[in-house]
Write a protein that holds these residues in place. Structure first.
Motif, PDB file in Angstrom:
ATOM      1  N   TRP A   1      -2.646  38.572  20.033  1.00  0.00           N
ATOM      2  CA  TRP A   1      -3.698  39.323  19.327  1.00  0.00           C
ATOM      3  C   TRP A   1      -4.619  38.382  18.543  1.00  0.00           C
ATOM      4  CZ3 TRP A   1      -4.424  39.375  14.041  1.00  0.00           C
ATOM      5  CH2 TRP A   1      -3.385  38.871  13.258  1.00  0.00           C
ATOM      6  N   VAL A   2      -4.092  37.256  18.071  1.00  0.00           N
ATOM      7  CA  VAL A   2      -4.933  36.307  17.322  1.00  0.00           C
ATOM      8  C   VAL A   2      -5.966  35.696  18.275  1.00  0.00           C
ATOM      9  CG1 VAL A   2      -4.957  34.211  15.901  1.00  0.00           C
ATOM     10  CG2 VAL A   2      -3.008  35.772  15.770  1.00  0.00           C
ATOM     11  N   ARG A   3      -5.493  35.328  19.480  1.00  0.00           N
ATOM     12  CA  ARG A   3      -6.425  34.743  20.464  1.00  0.00           C
ATOM     13  C   ARG A   3      -7.489  35.766  20.861  1.00  0.00           C
ATOM     14  NH1 ARG A   3      -1.485  32.923  22.125  1.00  0.00           N
ATOM     15  NH2 ARG A   3      -1.346  34.352  23.899  1.00  0.00           N
ATOM     16  N   ALA A   4      -7.055  37.027  21.066  1.00  0.00           N
ATOM     17  CA  ALA A   4      -8.014  38.078  21.456  1.00  0.00           C
ATOM     18  C   ALA A   4      -9.037  38.296  20.342  1.00  0.00           C
ATOM     19  CB  ALA A   4      -7.255  39.366  21.768  1.00  0.00           C
ATOM     20  N   ALA A   5      -8.559  38.308  19.092  1.00  0.00           N
ATOM     21  CA  ALA A   5      -9.463  38.522  17.959  1.00  0.00           C
ATOM     22  C   ALA A   5     -10.462  37.367  17.837  1.00  0.00           C
ATOM     23  CB  ALA A   5      -8.656  38.667  16.669  1.00  0.00           C
ATOM     24  N   ALA A   6      -9.978  36.127  18.055  1.00  0.00           N
ATOM     25  CA  ALA A   6     -10.861  34.955  17.942  1.00  0.00           C
ATOM     26  C   ALA A   6     -11.947  35.005  19.014  1.00  0.00           C
ATOM     27  CB  ALA A   6     -10.043  33.667  18.064  1.00  0.00           C
ATOM     28  N   VAL A   7     -11.576  35.416  20.227  1.00  0.00           N
ATOM     29  CA  VAL A   7     -12.561  35.508  21.313  1.00  0.00           C
ATOM     30  C   VAL A   7     -13.584  36.599  20.976  1.00  0.00           C
ATOM     31  CG1 VAL A   7     -12.877  36.155  23.744  1.00  0.00           C
ATOM     32  CG2 VAL A   7     -11.030  34.598  23.113  1.00  0.00           C
ATOM     33  N   ALA A   8     -13.109  37.768  20.512  1.00  0.00           N
ATOM     34  CA  ALA A   8     -14.016  38.876  20.167  1.00  0.00           C
ATOM     35  C   ALA A   8     -14.990  38.432  19.072  1.00  0.00           C
ATOM     36  CB  ALA A   8     -13.209  40.084  19.718  1.00  0.00           C
ATOM     37  N   HIS A   9     -14.461  37.709  18.089  1.00  0.00           N
ATOM     38  CA  HIS A   9     -15.294  37.232  16.976  1.00  0.00           C
ATOM     39  C   HIS A   9     -16.366  36.261  17.485  1.00  0.00           C
ATOM     40  CE1 HIS A   9     -16.480  35.944  12.994  1.00  0.00           C
ATOM     41  NE2 HIS A   9     -16.245  34.687  13.324  1.00  0.00           N
ATOM     42  N   ALA A  10     -15.950  35.339  18.356  1.00  0.00           N
ATOM     43  CA  ALA A  10     -16.891  34.348  18.897  1.00  0.00           C
ATOM     44  C   ALA A  10     -17.982  35.050  19.707  1.00  0.00           C
ATOM     45  CB  ALA A  10     -16.136  33.338  19.761  1.00  0.00           C
ATOM     46  N   GLN A  11     -17.582  36.079  20.471  1.00  0.00           N
ATOM     47  CA  GLN A  11     -18.582  36.806  21.286  1.00  0.00           C
ATOM     48  C   GLN A  11     -19.590  37.524  20.399  1.00  0.00           C
ATOM     49  OE1 GLN A  11     -15.933  39.066  23.767  1.00  0.00           O
ATOM     50  NE2 GLN A  11     -15.937  37.534  25.409  1.00  0.00           N
ATOM     51  N   LYS A  12     -19.097  38.164  19.342  1.00  0.00           N
ATOM     52  CA  LYS A  12     -19.987  38.877  18.411  1.00  0.00           C
ATOM     53  C   LYS A  12     -20.962  37.904  17.758  1.00  0.00           C
ATOM     54  CE  LYS A  12     -17.312  42.715  16.554  1.00  0.00           C
ATOM     55  NZ  LYS A  12     -16.574  43.101  15.349  1.00  0.00           N
ATOM     56  N   LYS A  13     -20.421  36.747  17.349  1.00  0.00           N
ATOM     57  CA  LYS A  13     -21.255  35.759  16.672  1.00  0.00           C
ATOM     58  C   LYS A  13     -22.337  35.229  17.618  1.00  0.00           C
ATOM     59  CE  LYS A  13     -20.290  31.925  13.744  1.00  0.00           C
ATOM     60  NZ  LYS A  13     -19.364  30.868  13.430  1.00  0.00           N
ATOM     61  N   ALA A  14     -21.928  34.986  18.871  1.00  0.00           N
ATOM     62  CA  ALA A  14     -22.881  34.475  19.862  1.00  0.00           C
ATOM     63  C   ALA A  14     -23.970  35.517  20.127  1.00  0.00           C
ATOM     64  CB  ALA A  14     -22.143  34.133  21.156  1.00  0.00           C
ATOM     65  N   ALA A  15     -23.575  36.786  20.196  1.00  0.00           N
ATOM     66  CA  ALA A  15     -24.545  37.862  20.450  1.00  0.00           C
ATOM     67  C   ALA A  15     -25.554  37.932  19.313  1.00  0.00           C
ATOM     68  CB  ALA A  15     -23.812  39.194  20.610  1.00  0.00           C
ATOM     69  N   ARG A  16     -25.065  37.758  18.082  1.00  0.00           N
ATOM     70  CA  ARG A  16     -25.960  37.822  16.912  1.00  0.00           C
ATOM     71  C   ARG A  16     -26.979  36.680  16.912  1.00  0.00           C
ATOM     72  NH1 ARG A  16     -22.110  38.235  12.074  1.00  0.00           N
ATOM     73  NH2 ARG A  16     -20.768  38.562  13.696  1.00  0.00           N
ATOM     74  N   THR A  17     -26.526  35.472  17.283  1.00  0.00           N
ATOM     75  CA  THR A  17     -27.455  34.334  17.219  1.00  0.00           C
ATOM     76  C   THR A  17     -28.480  34.364  18.365  1.00  0.00           C
ATOM     77  OG1 THR A  17     -25.767  33.014  18.308  1.00  0.00           O
ATOM     78  CG2 THR A  17     -26.006  32.690  15.951  1.00  0.00           C
ATOM     79  N   THR A  18     -28.146  35.030  19.475  1.00  0.00           N
ATOM     80  CA  THR A  18     -29.116  35.070  20.585  1.00  0.00           C
ATOM     81  C   THR A  18     -30.120  36.222  20.434  1.00  0.00           C
ATOM     82  OG1 THR A  18     -27.498  36.299  21.879  1.00  0.00           O
ATOM     83  CG2 THR A  18     -27.656  33.941  22.321  1.00  0.00           C
ATOM     84  N   GLN A  19     -29.870  37.119  19.482  1.00  0.00           N
ATOM     85  CA  GLN A  19     -30.784  38.268  19.301  1.00  0.00           C
ATOM     86  C   GLN A  19     -32.127  37.845  18.719  1.00  0.00           C
ATOM     87  OE1 GLN A  19     -28.691  41.260  17.045  1.00  0.00           O
ATOM     88  NE2 GLN A  19     -27.562  41.923  18.852  1.00  0.00           N
TER      89      GLN A  19
END
Ligand code: FAQ
Length: 311
Positions: free
Chosen positions: A293-311
């Motif tokens: 679950w920690v790995r899944a959460a880290a990936v989800a967090h990284a994806q959200k962060k990447a989505a925010r910076t590309t907006q």
């Protein structure tokens, strides 16, 4: 063409020019670096287990804080090394899978049990001591990312060795029980520490090419001898002894002679049949599953962060 590339590659090695991730390299150079660096990383990570076993039982708050810091450092070493191996095209997932399936090796030393508090001292002094000699050499290894990872590792490792020696120093000046505990730990860790350097040069299948490519800059036996010569002096400061009746200064060689290593035991441990091999891999598998679950959460967090910076 391939011959020219190989010649140019060897010329770079001979001129002490580091090989970097995007440079051309022979397949076998890439493979053996992946093998050694990933095994080194696995050793750091599995190496957290024998000492982690004593965090909750450290004899004082100070000792506990030191031990936590040391074990945490080992995790960090694992991370630098996995990153270095990734630059060669091996994924972190694949390396983890190879460790958990038993395909990839890790150092034999971590398959021995830690029975008393004195083992924390003996590991620091002997195991980290052996590791440093090897890693000081690896600071000059030919693959750039691996060399740089080792520079940082060595800085931390020298603190580890000192804390181990100091732990034994305190025990060696304590009650008769503490002195006996200190000697017992040295007796149990001495021979496995000598095995850390690997088989004798004549049995070392990878040494010739690794020396030619300056992945290794000293042979297994050279480093082992250096370690013995150093430990013989240091054990005197502790007022303890090393468990080898054959240890003797050899005037001609200008080195200490030492007894025969039990190679049957060594290969048995390497093949997975040491005292704690199963326990170590089971603990790692459990941690991997429980940490999903920690790995899944880290990936989800990284994806959200990447989505925010590309907006
Ligand atoms: N255990 O042809 P060679 C630490 C294998 S320090 C298990 O001579 P090579 C810090 C070897 O892989 C410990 N297997 O191999 C710490 C090969 O099998 P393969 C880790 C061993 O690679 C402290 C076969 O035998 N340090 O973690 C061992 O040229 C305290 C034939 O051997 C490193 O890994 C062994 N002891 O030389 C953490 C340093 N020895 O792969 C926590 C980097 C040999 O062909 C707490 N590694 N084997 O299937 C190296 O320098 C080298 O890999 C050697 C072996 C010197 C270990």
């Amino acid at each position: 063409q391939l011959v020219d590339l190989e010649k140019a590659f060897q010329a770079k090695i001979d001129q002490e020019i580091k090989i970097e991730p995007k440079d051309w390299m022979p397949d076998a150079y890439r493979k053996t670096n992946i093998r050694q660096i990933s095994q080194h990383a696995h050793s750091e990570v599995i190496g957290m287990l024998p000492e982690g076993n004593w965090i909750s039982r450290a004899p004082s708050l100070k000792r506990k804080a030191i031990l936590i810091a040391k074990v945490q450092d080992e995790a960090g070493h694992g991370l630098y090394l996995y990153s270095a191996a990734e630059t060669l095209g091996m994924s972190r997932e694949q390396m983890t899978e190879d460790l958990l399936s038993g395909k990839a090796k890790y150092s034999s030393i971590f398959n021995y049990p830690t029975l008393t508090w004195a083992d924390m001292g003996a590991i620091g002094w002997l195991v980290d001591g052996a590791a440093i000699l090897n890693q000081v050499m690896l600071c000059r290894t030919s693959y750039g990312p691996y060399a740089r990872a080792n520079v940082r590792i060595c800085k931390e490792e020298s603190f580890h060795q000192r804390q181990g020696f100091e732990t034994l120093m305190v025990l060696s000046q304590g009650t008769p029980e503490q002195k006996a505990m200190c000697q017992d730990a040295i007796n149990r860790w001495w021979w496995p520490a000598l095995m850390m350097f690997g088989p004798t040069d004549s049995e070392s299948t990878n040494s010739d090419t690794s020396i030619k490519w300056k992945i290794k800059r000293k042979t297994n036996d050279e480093l082992r001898q250096q370690f013995v010569d150093m430990a013989v002096q240091q054990v005197k400061v502790l007022g303890m002894t090393l468990p080898d009746p054959d240890l003797k200064w050899n005037e001609e060689r200008q080195h200490y002679d030492f007894g025969e290593i039990n190679w049957t035991e060594f290969w048995n441990v390497v093949k997975g049949n040491g005292p704690c091999n199963k326990q170590r891999l089971d603990a790692k598998k459990k941690a991997h599953e429980e940490g999903a679950w920690v790995r899944a959460a880290a990936v989800a967090h990284a994806q959200k962060k990447a989505a925010r910076t590309t907006q």
